[in-house]
Design a protein around this motif. Sequence first.
Motif, PDB file in Angstrom:
ATOM      1  N   MET A   1       3.134  -6.502   1.583  1.00  0.00           N
ATOM      2  CA  MET A   1       2.179  -6.230   0.649  1.00  0.00           C
ATOM      3  C   MET A   1       1.532  -7.630  -0.293  1.00  0.00           C
ATOM      4  SD  MET A   1       2.111  -3.537  -2.695  1.00  0.00           S
ATOM      5  CE  MET A   1       3.159  -2.262  -1.862  1.00  0.00           C
ATOM      6  N   ARG A   2       0.542  -7.648  -0.208  1.00  0.00           N
ATOM      7  CA  ARG A   2      -0.202  -8.486  -1.396  1.00  0.00           C
ATOM      8  C   ARG A   2      -1.070  -7.907  -2.333  1.00  0.00           C
ATOM      9  NH1 ARG A   2      -3.228 -12.942   1.516  1.00  0.00           N
ATOM     10  NH2 ARG A   2      -2.837 -13.883  -0.224  1.00  0.00           N
ATOM     11  N   VAL A   3      -0.868  -8.232  -3.570  1.00  0.00           N
ATOM     12  CA  VAL A   3      -1.540  -7.679  -4.856  1.00  0.00           C
ATOM     13  C   VAL A   3      -2.563  -8.784  -5.320  1.00  0.00           C
ATOM     14  CG1 VAL A   3      -0.994  -6.609  -7.069  1.00  0.00           C
ATOM     15  CG2 VAL A   3       0.540  -6.346  -5.072  1.00  0.00           C
ATOM     16  N   SER A   4      -3.829  -8.223  -5.773  1.00  0.00           N
ATOM     17  CA  SER A   4      -4.759  -8.845  -6.447  1.00  0.00           C
ATOM     18  C   SER A   4      -4.686  -8.381  -7.760  1.00  0.00           C
ATOM     19  CB  SER A   4      -6.035  -8.790  -5.817  1.00  0.00           C
ATOM     20  OG  SER A   4      -7.133  -9.556  -6.655  1.00  0.00           O
ATOM     21  N   ARG A   5      -4.788  -9.308  -8.707  1.00  0.00           N
ATOM     22  CA  ARG A   5      -5.025  -8.842 -10.248  1.00  0.00           C
ATOM     23  C   ARG A   5      -6.280  -9.255 -10.807  1.00  0.00           C
ATOM     24  NH1 ARG A   5       0.153  -6.747 -10.654  1.00  0.00           N
ATOM     25  NH2 ARG A   5       1.943  -7.679 -10.054  1.00  0.00           N
ATOM     26  N   ASP A   6      -7.116  -9.568  -9.954  1.00  0.00           N
ATOM     27  CA  ASP A   6      -8.270 -10.107 -10.524  1.00  0.00           C
ATOM     28  C   ASP A   6      -9.538  -9.558  -9.495  1.00  0.00           C
ATOM     29  OD1 ASP A   6      -8.214 -11.475  -8.160  1.00  0.00           O
ATOM     30  OD2 ASP A   6      -8.226 -13.558  -9.130  1.00  0.00           O
ATOM     31  N   GLY A   7      -9.268  -8.224  -9.148  1.00  0.00           N
ATOM     32  CA  GLY A   7     -10.359  -7.631  -8.384  1.00  0.00           C
ATOM     33  C   GLY A   7     -10.434  -8.139  -7.088  1.00  0.00           C
ATOM     34  N   GLY A   8      -9.564  -8.800  -6.464  1.00  0.00           N
ATOM     35  CA  GLY A   8      -9.540  -8.972  -4.963  1.00  0.00           C
ATOM     36  C   GLY A   8     -10.051 -10.583  -4.747  1.00  0.00           C
ATOM     37  N   LYS A   9     -10.447 -11.433  -5.964  1.00  0.00           N
ATOM     38  CA  LYS A   9     -10.669 -12.796  -5.723  1.00  0.00           C
ATOM     39  C   LYS A   9      -9.401 -13.714  -5.189  1.00  0.00           C
ATOM     40  CE  LYS A   9     -13.848 -12.363  -9.386  1.00  0.00           C
ATOM     41  NZ  LYS A   9     -14.109 -12.439 -11.040  1.00  0.00           N
ATOM     42  N   THR A  10      -8.355 -13.323  -5.644  1.00  0.00           N
ATOM     43  CA  THR A  10      -7.088 -13.881  -5.140  1.00  0.00           C
ATOM     44  C   THR A  10      -6.005 -13.175  -4.980  1.00  0.00           C
ATOM     45  OG1 THR A  10      -6.357 -14.477  -7.495  1.00  0.00           O
ATOM     46  CG2 THR A  10      -7.628 -16.132  -6.510  1.00  0.00           C
ATOM     47  N   TYR A  11      -5.089 -13.491  -4.303  1.00  0.00           N
ATOM     48  CA  TYR A  11      -3.686 -12.468  -4.013  1.00  0.00           C
ATOM     49  C   TYR A  11      -2.504 -13.158  -4.090  1.00  0.00           C
ATOM     50  CZ  TYR A  11      -7.248  -9.034  -2.059  1.00  0.00           C
ATOM     51  OH  TYR A  11      -8.196  -8.121  -1.969  1.00  0.00           O
ATOM     52  N   GLY A  12      -1.479 -12.343  -4.629  1.00  0.00           N
ATOM     53  CA  GLY A  12      -0.219 -13.289  -4.676  1.00  0.00           C
ATOM     54  C   GLY A  12       0.289 -13.337  -3.237  1.00  0.00           C
ATOM     55  N   PRO A  13       1.709 -13.659  -3.418  1.00  0.00           N
ATOM     56  CA  PRO A  13       2.262 -13.699  -2.245  1.00  0.00           C
ATOM     57  C   PRO A  13       2.713 -12.364  -1.477  1.00  0.00           C
ATOM     58  CG  PRO A  13       3.742 -14.368  -4.037  1.00  0.00           C
ATOM     59  CD  PRO A  13       2.441 -14.166  -4.666  1.00  0.00           C
ATOM     60  N   VAL A  14       2.987 -12.463  -0.189  1.00  0.00           N
ATOM     61  CA  VAL A  14       3.424 -11.200   0.462  1.00  0.00           C
ATOM     62  C   VAL A  14       4.696 -10.838  -0.174  1.00  0.00           C
ATOM     63  CG1 VAL A  14       4.085 -10.119   2.599  1.00  0.00           C
ATOM     64  CG2 VAL A  14       2.331 -11.744   2.555  1.00  0.00           C
ATOM     65  N   VAL A  15       4.997  -9.568  -0.411  1.00  0.00           N
ATOM     66  CA  VAL A  15       6.214  -8.952  -0.912  1.00  0.00           C
ATOM     67  C   VAL A  15       6.637  -7.623  -0.151  1.00  0.00           C
ATOM     68  CG1 VAL A  15       7.316  -7.903  -2.726  1.00  0.00           C
ATOM     69  CG2 VAL A  15       5.703  -9.718  -3.243  1.00  0.00           C
ATOM     70  N   VAL A  16       7.691  -7.681   0.521  1.00  0.00           N
ATOM     71  CA  VAL A  16       8.239  -6.589   1.257  1.00  0.00           C
ATOM     72  C   VAL A  16       9.142  -5.613   0.591  1.00  0.00           C
ATOM     73  CG1 VAL A  16       9.544  -5.911   3.416  1.00  0.00           C
ATOM     74  CG2 VAL A  16       8.059  -8.041   3.425  1.00  0.00           C
ATOM     75  N   TYR A  17       8.842  -4.386   0.308  1.00  0.00           N
ATOM     76  CA  TYR A  17       9.543  -3.480  -0.396  1.00  0.00           C
ATOM     77  C   TYR A  17      10.457  -2.520   0.835  1.00  0.00           C
ATOM     78  CZ  TYR A  17       7.153  -4.699  -4.558  1.00  0.00           C
ATOM     79  OH  TYR A  17       6.508  -5.500  -5.581  1.00  0.00           O
ATOM     80  N   ASP A  18      11.803  -2.206   0.340  1.00  0.00           N
ATOM     81  CA  ASP A  18      12.279  -1.324   1.417  1.00  0.00           C
ATOM     82  C   ASP A  18      12.671  -0.454   0.361  1.00  0.00           C
ATOM     83  OD1 ASP A  18      14.945  -0.278   2.320  1.00  0.00           O
ATOM     84  OD2 ASP A  18      14.472  -1.370   3.991  1.00  0.00           O
ATOM     85  N   SER A  19      12.195   0.993   0.838  1.00  0.00           N
ATOM     86  CA  SER A  19      12.536   2.270  -0.254  1.00  0.00           C
ATOM     87  C   SER A  19      14.037   2.418  -0.276  1.00  0.00           C
ATOM     88  CB  SER A  19      11.791   3.450   0.439  1.00  0.00           C
ATOM     89  OG  SER A  19      12.504   3.833   1.728  1.00  0.00           O
ATOM     90  N   VAL A  20      15.001   2.225   0.648  1.00  0.00           N
ATOM     91  CA  VAL A  20      16.331   2.394   0.400  1.00  0.00           C
ATOM     92  C   VAL A  20      17.251   1.289  -0.193  1.00  0.00           C
ATOM     93  CG1 VAL A  20      18.514   2.613   1.916  1.00  0.00           C
ATOM     94  CG2 VAL A  20      16.374   3.781   2.448  1.00  0.00           C
ATOM     95  N   ARG A  21      16.750  -0.051   0.307  1.00  0.00           N
ATOM     96  CA  ARG A  21      17.353  -1.210  -0.348  1.00  0.00           C
ATOM     97  C   ARG A  21      16.972  -1.124  -2.013  1.00  0.00           C
ATOM     98  NH1 ARG A  21      14.546  -5.856   1.552  1.00  0.00           N
ATOM     99  NH2 ARG A  21      13.332  -5.666  -0.192  1.00  0.00           N
ATOM    100  N   ASP A  22      15.590  -0.996  -2.215  1.00  0.00           N
ATOM    101  CA  ASP A  22      15.243  -1.145  -3.648  1.00  0.00           C
ATOM    102  C   ASP A  22      15.163   0.282  -4.358  1.00  0.00           C
ATOM    103  OD1 ASP A  22      14.358  -3.773  -2.950  1.00  0.00           O
ATOM    104  OD2 ASP A  22      12.457  -3.088  -2.310  1.00  0.00           O
ATOM    105  N   ASN A  23      15.732   1.113  -3.837  1.00  0.00           N
ATOM    106  CA  ASN A  23      16.108   2.535  -4.499  1.00  0.00           C
ATOM    107  C   ASN A  23      14.695   2.801  -5.161  1.00  0.00           C
ATOM    108  OD1 ASN A  23      17.804   4.626  -5.381  1.00  0.00           O
ATOM    109  ND2 ASN A  23      18.022   3.812  -7.390  1.00  0.00           N
TER     110      ASN A  23
END
Length: 68
Positions: A1-23
């Motif tokens: 997942m990449r998240v933009s905090r400025d309306g899609g102009k820029t994006y942060g790095p890719v972050v992977v979430y695991d529902s079990v590991r990340d509780n």
Amino acid sequence: MRVSRDGGKTYGPVVVYDSVRDNLPPLMHSGWPPCACPGHQVAADATERQLQLELSRVVPGPILRGTE
């Protein structure tokens, strides 16, 4: 997942979430990613109310079991 905090102009790095590991709690609806900004929160609240209304109309029936 990449998240933009400025309306899609820029994006942060890719972050992977695991529902079990990340509780992480289970998703209560299909909206992903869950957004907490004021504009999306109003829509998410309306979606949640609609989902709860639809679920309240479901009448539980007997539990059917296969041959054991």
